[in-house]
Design a protein around this motif. Structure first.
Motif, mmCIF file in Angstrom:
data_model
loop_
_atom_site.group_PDB
_atom_site.id
_atom_site.type_symbol
_atom_site.label_atom_id
_atom_site.label_comp_id
_atom_site.label_asym_id
_atom_site.label_seq_id
_atom_site.Cartn_x
_atom_site.Cartn_y
_atom_site.Cartn_z
ATOM 1 N N LEU A 141 11.214 5.067 -2.096
ATOM 2 C CA LEU A 141 10.555 5.589 -0.893
ATOM 3 C C LEU A 141 10.843 4.692 0.301
ATOM 4 C CD1 LEU A 141 8.600 7.590 0.477
ATOM 5 C CD2 LEU A 141 6.729 6.057 -0.176
ATOM 6 N N LYS A 142 10.758 3.385 0.095
ATOM 7 C CA LYS A 142 11.027 2.432 1.174
ATOM 8 C C LYS A 142 12.477 2.545 1.643
ATOM 9 C CE LYS A 142 9.676 -0.994 3.800
ATOM 10 N NZ LYS A 142 8.655 -0.787 4.835
ATOM 11 N N THR A 143 13.371 2.817 0.718
ATOM 12 C CA THR A 143 14.784 2.973 1.065
ATOM 13 C C THR A 143 15.005 4.252 1.877
ATOM 14 O OG1 THR A 143 15.416 1.810 -0.974
ATOM 15 C CG2 THR A 143 17.129 3.100 0.133
ATOM 16 N N LEU A 144 14.303 5.321 1.491
ATOM 17 C CA LEU A 144 14.438 6.605 2.193
ATOM 18 C C LEU A 144 13.817 6.561 3.584
ATOM 19 C CD1 LEU A 144 13.625 9.223 -0.601
ATOM 20 C CD2 LEU A 144 15.803 8.956 0.580
ATOM 21 N N VAL A 145 12.680 5.881 3.702
ATOM 22 C CA VAL A 145 11.961 5.814 4.983
ATOM 23 C C VAL A 145 11.685 4.345 5.307
ATOM 24 C CG1 VAL A 145 10.109 6.854 6.335
ATOM 25 C CG2 VAL A 145 10.792 7.930 4.192
ATOM 26 N N PRO A 146 12.680 3.627 5.816
ATOM 27 C CA PRO A 146 12.558 2.175 6.007
ATOM 28 C C PRO A 146 11.412 1.750 6.931
ATOM 29 C CG PRO A 146 14.847 2.876 6.195
ATOM 30 C CD PRO A 146 14.021 4.121 6.166
ATOM 31 N N ASN A 147 11.045 2.597 7.895
ATOM 32 C CA ASN A 147 9.987 2.206 8.833
ATOM 33 C C ASN A 147 8.589 2.610 8.360
ATOM 34 O OD1 ASN A 147 10.509 4.961 9.197
ATOM 35 N ND2 ASN A 147 9.881 4.933 11.342
ATOM 36 N N LEU A 148 8.476 3.096 7.129
ATOM 37 C CA LEU A 148 7.181 3.532 6.590
ATOM 38 C C LEU A 148 6.446 2.369 5.929
ATOM 39 C CD1 LEU A 148 5.247 5.931 5.800
ATOM 40 C CD2 LEU A 148 6.500 5.989 3.624
ATOM 41 N N PRO A 149 5.246 2.019 6.389
ATOM 42 C CA PRO A 149 4.468 0.980 5.709
ATOM 43 C C PRO A 149 4.003 1.492 4.345
ATOM 44 C CG PRO A 149 3.631 1.404 7.931
ATOM 45 C CD PRO A 149 4.558 2.518 7.601
ATOM 46 N N ILE A 150 4.083 0.637 3.338
ATOM 47 C CA ILE A 150 3.585 0.990 2.007
ATOM 48 C C ILE A 150 2.510 -0.007 1.616
ATOM 49 C CG2 ILE A 150 4.132 1.339 -0.421
ATOM 50 C CD1 ILE A 150 6.939 2.086 0.337
ATOM 51 N N ILE A 151 1.346 0.518 1.273
ATOM 52 C CA ILE A 151 0.204 -0.300 0.852
ATOM 53 C C ILE A 151 0.010 -0.093 -0.645
ATOM 54 C CG2 ILE A 151 -2.291 -0.574 1.078
ATOM 55 C CD1 ILE A 151 -1.912 0.350 4.035
ATOM 56 N N ASN A 152 -0.191 -1.174 -1.359
ATOM 57 C CA ASN A 152 -0.350 -1.087 -2.810
ATOM 58 C C ASN A 152 -1.821 -0.993 -3.195
ATOM 59 O OD1 ASN A 152 -0.674 -2.873 -5.594
ATOM 60 N ND2 ASN A 152 1.106 -1.537 -5.607
ATOM 61 N N ASP A 153 -2.114 -0.211 -4.236
ATOM 62 C CA ASP A 153 -3.474 -0.031 -4.747
ATOM 63 C C ASP A 153 -3.528 -0.590 -6.170
ATOM 64 O OD1 ASP A 153 -5.859 0.817 -5.823
ATOM 65 O OD2 ASP A 153 -5.687 2.891 -5.156
ATOM 66 N N PRO A 154 -3.711 -1.912 -6.318
ATOM 67 C CA PRO A 154 -3.707 -2.510 -7.656
ATOM 68 C C PRO A 154 -4.896 -2.080 -8.511
ATOM 69 C CG PRO A 154 -4.375 -4.130 -6.023
ATOM 70 C CD PRO A 154 -3.928 -2.910 -5.255
ATOM 71 N N GLY A 168 0.532 -4.298 2.480
ATOM 72 C CA GLY A 168 -0.891 -4.550 2.337
ATOM 73 C C GLY A 168 -1.416 -4.084 0.993
ATOM 74 N N LEU A 169 -2.729 -4.217 0.829
ATOM 75 C CA LEU A 169 -3.383 -3.899 -0.437
ATOM 76 C C LEU A 169 -4.648 -3.088 -0.185
ATOM 77 C CD1 LEU A 169 -3.223 -7.541 -1.845
ATOM 78 C CD2 LEU A 169 -1.690 -5.661 -2.518
ATOM 79 N N MET A 170 -4.933 -2.147 -1.074
ATOM 80 C CA MET A 170 -6.218 -1.448 -1.075
ATOM 81 C C MET A 170 -6.886 -1.775 -2.406
ATOM 82 S SD MET A 170 -7.200 2.627 -0.858
ATOM 83 C CE MET A 170 -7.186 2.825 0.920
ATOM 84 N N ILE A 171 -7.997 -2.516 -2.337
ATOM 85 C CA ILE A 171 -8.640 -3.009 -3.546
ATOM 86 C C ILE A 171 -10.105 -2.583 -3.568
ATOM 87 C CG2 ILE A 171 -9.254 -5.076 -4.867
ATOM 88 C CD1 ILE A 171 -6.848 -6.478 -3.643
ATOM 89 N N GLU A 172 -10.536 -2.066 -4.709
ATOM 90 C CA GLU A 172 -11.912 -1.602 -4.827
ATOM 91 C C GLU A 172 -12.854 -2.774 -5.089
ATOM 92 O OE1 GLU A 172 -11.141 2.982 -6.271
ATOM 93 O OE2 GLU A 172 -11.966 1.557 -7.725
ATOM 94 N N SER A 173 -13.915 -2.837 -4.275
ATOM 95 C CA SER A 173 -14.868 -3.941 -4.375
ATOM 96 C C SER A 173 -16.295 -3.403 -4.306
ATOM 97 C CB SER A 173 -14.620 -4.946 -3.245
ATOM 98 O OG SER A 173 -15.523 -6.025 -3.323
ATOM 99 N N HIS A 174 -17.134 -3.886 -5.193
ATOM 100 C CA HIS A 174 -18.510 -3.407 -5.343
ATOM 101 C C HIS A 174 -19.429 -4.613 -5.431
ATOM 102 C CE1 HIS A 174 -21.991 -1.461 -7.236
ATOM 103 N NE2 HIS A 174 -21.432 -0.278 -7.087
#
Length: 376
Positions: free
Chosen positions: A191-204, A228-234
């Motif tokens: 995906l990053k190769t196809l759309v180089p200017n697209l930010p990708i955020i990881n959801d671990p 960046g990261l999207m992380i669930e916190s409670h």
């Protein structure tokens, strides 16, 4: 083929402070007003969070499970934002969700994995976004389909949304592993190769399904230049109504972030660049040689196919395949190559060999059914 999407830089709409790494955090589900607001305050206190996320509408696999608190949760988010200053983010799955979230002043919307898989759903959301200037993030579809992911991003972008990002949350797989969803990093890289200017955020959180692995996957994502990261916190994951095992306390999240190593995508300094260029040139020469040898190998495969055809010998010869697999993997192991990589490489080469030999066998035979073999 690269896709040119009209996208604004990530730091123009979320990471204006330049915090590294960019982290979006919050509970899997907004359960009560006190739970959400208290969690938000603890997250804001760390000084490491750029936005507060919370599930308001939760698409569940089976009816009867907790499907989110609903629209009332938007009011809780509004209060959390007023008291902490954190921008807010929620998942939307229908045009009505979009309308209600925007009316409540939600700052960032995201399209979930179960929605991305359905172009009709994505288009409905895109239509509801026309004429609106709001950031939107799109999770990868549940199944490993790069075209669906790209298509969803294009639909949202075509609606006029330029504050756009992708979220890599892993893919469903029948194979059981240590992860809830297989990362399949190669798809995110593609995906990053196809759309180089697209930010990708990881959801671990959704990749691991296990709070103990969040740090490991987070580091891997940053090492692959995800933004960046999207992380669930409670506030207390042990009593969370949904996905308790993958949520961490704000304090634990702060510790995870502290242990992440940040690396730069580009090398600075003439000496370092010269060394990197030299090493890359070596790789280029080896890659050229590998391709040349592959071409030579396939010419021999064609000769084998012709010989088998002339002597009426079947394409598939199990003993020969077992011999190749055993000898090559043993040799590769001695050269410090992983067994998994070697087997995949051998299977790929053999698949192409089968295809070529099948073409030769069927040449001149009109309407002859193609062989459906995977190894020879």
């Amino acid at each position: 083929m690269k896709h040119n999407l009209n996208i604004q830089p990530l730091n123009s709409w979320i990471n204006k402070s330049g915090k590294e790494p960019l982290v979006i955090a919050g509970p899997c589900s907004a359960e009560t007003e006190d739970q959400l607001v208290a969690t938000a305050h603890l997250l804001a206190k760390t000084g490491k969070i750029s936005a507060l996320r919370a599930g308001i509408w939760k698409p569940r696999t089976r009816p009867g499970e907790f499907e989110g608190i609903g629209s009332i949760g938007l009011e809780w988010l509004k209060r959390a934002k007023e008291e902490t200053g954190l921008p807010t983010a929620v998942e939307v799955a229908t045009a009505k969700h979009v309308e209600e979230a925007l009316k409540a002043g939600v700052d960032i919307l995201w399209v979930g994995a179960r929605s991305t898989v359905n172009p009709f759903t994505v288009q409905e959301i895109a239509d509801a976004l026309k004429g609106v200037d709001v950031p939107v993030m799109v999770k990868n579809p549940v199944n490993p389909d790069l075209s669906l992911w790209v298509g969803a991003l294009e639909r949202i972008n075509n609606a006029g949304i330029t504050k756009l990002a992708a979220i890599h949350r892993g893919f469903s797989s029948y194979e059981k592993s240590a992860f809830r969803n297989e990362p399949m990093w190669d798809i995110a890289i593609a995906l990053k190769t196809l759309v180089p200017n697209l930010p990708i955020i990881n959801d671990p959180s959704h990749i691991t399904g296990n709070r103990d692995l969040i740090g490991y996957i987070s580091q891997k994502a940053l090492d692959l230049d995800m933004q960046g990261l999207m992380i669930e916190s409670h506030i207390d994951p042990t009593v969370a109504w949904t996905d308790a095992a993958q949520q961490v306390t704000p304090a634990a999240l702060s510790e995870i972030i502290d242990h992440l190593a940040l690396r730069k995508p580009e090398v600075k300094g003439a000496e370092l660049n010269d060394k990197l260029t030299e090493l890359r040139n070596q790789i280029d020469k080896i890659d050229d040689l590998i391709i040349q040898k592959m071409a030579e190998r396939m010419k021999i495969v064609e000769k084998i196919g012709n010989h088998k055809k002339e002597n009426n010998v079947t394409i598939l010869q199990v003993n020969r395949w077992d011999e190749i697999l055993h000898k090559r993997t043993s040799y590769a192991k001695a050269l410090k190559l992983s067994g998994e990589f070697t087997e995949k490489l051998l299977e790929l080469m053999h698949s192409e060999s089968i295809r070529k030999q099948t073409e030769i066998m069927n040449a001149g035979q009109e309407n002859a059914p193609a062989e459906k073999l995977t190894h020879a």
